[in-house]
Enzyme design. Structure first.
Site, PDB file in Angstrom:
ATOM      1  N   SER A  97      -3.480   3.155   0.025  1.00  0.00           N
ATOM      2  CA  SER A  97      -2.238   3.713  -0.506  1.00  0.00           C
ATOM      3  C   SER A  97      -2.534   4.993  -1.284  1.00  0.00           C
ATOM      4  O   SER A  97      -3.089   5.937  -0.725  1.00  0.00           O
ATOM      5  CB  SER A  97      -1.512   2.662  -1.354  1.00  0.00           C
ATOM      6  OG  SER A  97      -0.240   3.115  -1.750  1.00  0.00           O
ATOM      7  N   HIS A 200       5.930   1.583   0.458  1.00  0.00           N
ATOM      8  CA  HIS A 200       5.567   1.527   1.885  1.00  0.00           C
ATOM      9  C   HIS A 200       6.613   0.775   2.711  1.00  0.00           C
ATOM     10  O   HIS A 200       6.289   0.050   3.650  1.00  0.00           O
ATOM     11  CB  HIS A 200       4.170   0.919   2.065  1.00  0.00           C
ATOM     12  CG  HIS A 200       3.120   1.695   1.328  1.00  0.00           C
ATOM     13  ND1 HIS A 200       2.755   2.969   1.699  1.00  0.00           N
ATOM     14  CD2 HIS A 200       2.402   1.390   0.214  1.00  0.00           C
ATOM     15  CE1 HIS A 200       1.839   3.414   0.843  1.00  0.00           C
ATOM     16  NE2 HIS A 200       1.618   2.491  -0.054  1.00  0.00           N
TER      17      HIS A 200
END
Length: 310
Positions: A97, A200
């Site tokens: 991430s 996400h």
């Protein structure tokens, strides 16, 4: 083959930077980077409480700065193209991430200042997007992967992180997460995560639009170290392509399982996880059997990491 990895949001804990400030020059580095991100990074990493560093706009710059500072303390160059004599270089880099920004610096795609400018905007944009709808994330441990994914889909959620080693994170609206927790997949354990939104997932689409405007002023370089993408675990050859993937990733699932599969395919034998380490090396110990894994949690871990590098 050595891979250096950088953890994502949630790895931070109150005071985790405190012992690192004893390393000569590290506090000065963080002070300079504080000007870039508009935060007192030293205070965030030493005296701020858990709620303060849970804030997405704080956590993301803090993690990238901490990872870069730890890499420099380890002896890994923040500009791999400079060719410093005796520099310690990995064969592969990857980040989970927001950790992708840290990895992009180690690969030479971005300068530290470019990465910190981008993470400042990323954190603020994702925090703003998270405020539109009440959303959250739940970790699903165990269960049969197909069954877990089917249950996530049934409840209108997104498998935001597919981390491998029997761990998937579901993200979405809070009411749908509650329904999911009331009807969990068979043989799976659910753990609500202390995060500020459903990262996400499609809920982050406004942040993607903002970041696309921000990167228009950034000129990346092509990687000089093999760099993995969270989208599918692929090694990305072009800096422009990596930035595009990184932006899109904000609203799309992180496929850390695919990244680890690529590590295995490329013969990775050792892993170093940058500060604040532990999460990714934990996954590697279960999914990459036989790989030597060192997590940087305190300066005491530097010697073990240097031994792996050498």
């Amino acid at each position: 083959m050595l891979v250096i990895v950088a953890p994502g949001q949630g790895a931070q804990t109150p005071g985790f930077l405190t012992p690192w400030l004893e390393i000569p020059g590290l506090a000065d580095r963080l002070s300079a980077w504080s000007e870039v991100v508009g935060l007192d990074l030293i205070a965030c990493g030493t005296t701020a409480d858990a709620d303060a560093i849970r804030d997405t706009a704080v956590a993301q710059p803090l993690l990238v700065a901490a990872g870069l500072a730890a890499a420099e303390a380890l002896g890994v160059p923040l500009d791999p193209s400079a060719g410093a004599e005796g520099a310690l270089r990995p064969g592969l880099v990857a980040g989970h991430s927001v950790g992708e920004l840290t990895a992009a610096v180690l690969a030479g795609v971005l300068t530290p200042e470019q990465a910190l400018t981008l993470v400042r905007e990323r954190g603020q944009a994702m925090a703003k997007a998270a405020g539109v709808t009440e959303t959250g994330m739940v970790a699903v441990l165990g269960g049969v992967e197909d069954d877990v994914l089917a249950a996530i889909d049934k409840h209108g959620l997104t498998p935001a992180n597919i981390n491998g080693a029997g761990q998937i994170v579901a993200g979405g609206a809070l009411e749908r997460l509650e329904e999911f927790k009331a009807e969990p997949p068979a043989r799976a354990r659910l753990i609500p995560l202390s995060v500020a939104g459903a990262f996400h997932t499609s809920h982050m689409a406004p942040a993607v639009d903002h970041l696309r405007e921000v990167v228009a002023s950034i000129t990346p370089r092509d990687p000089s170290v093999a760099l993995l993408s969270n989208a599918d675990g692929a090694v990305v050859a072009g800096g422009g392509e990596f930035l595009e993937r990184l932006i899109n990733q904000v609203a799309n699932p992180v496929r850390w399982d695919a990244c680890m599969a690529t590590m295995a395919d490329r013969g990775v034998t050792a892993m170093i996880e940058l500060l604040p380490g532990g999460t990714l090396t934990g996954l590697a110990k279960r999914a990459l059997r036989g790989v030597t894994a060192v997590a940087l949690k305190s300066p005491d871990d530097l010697d073990a990491a240097r031994a792996v590098l050498q």
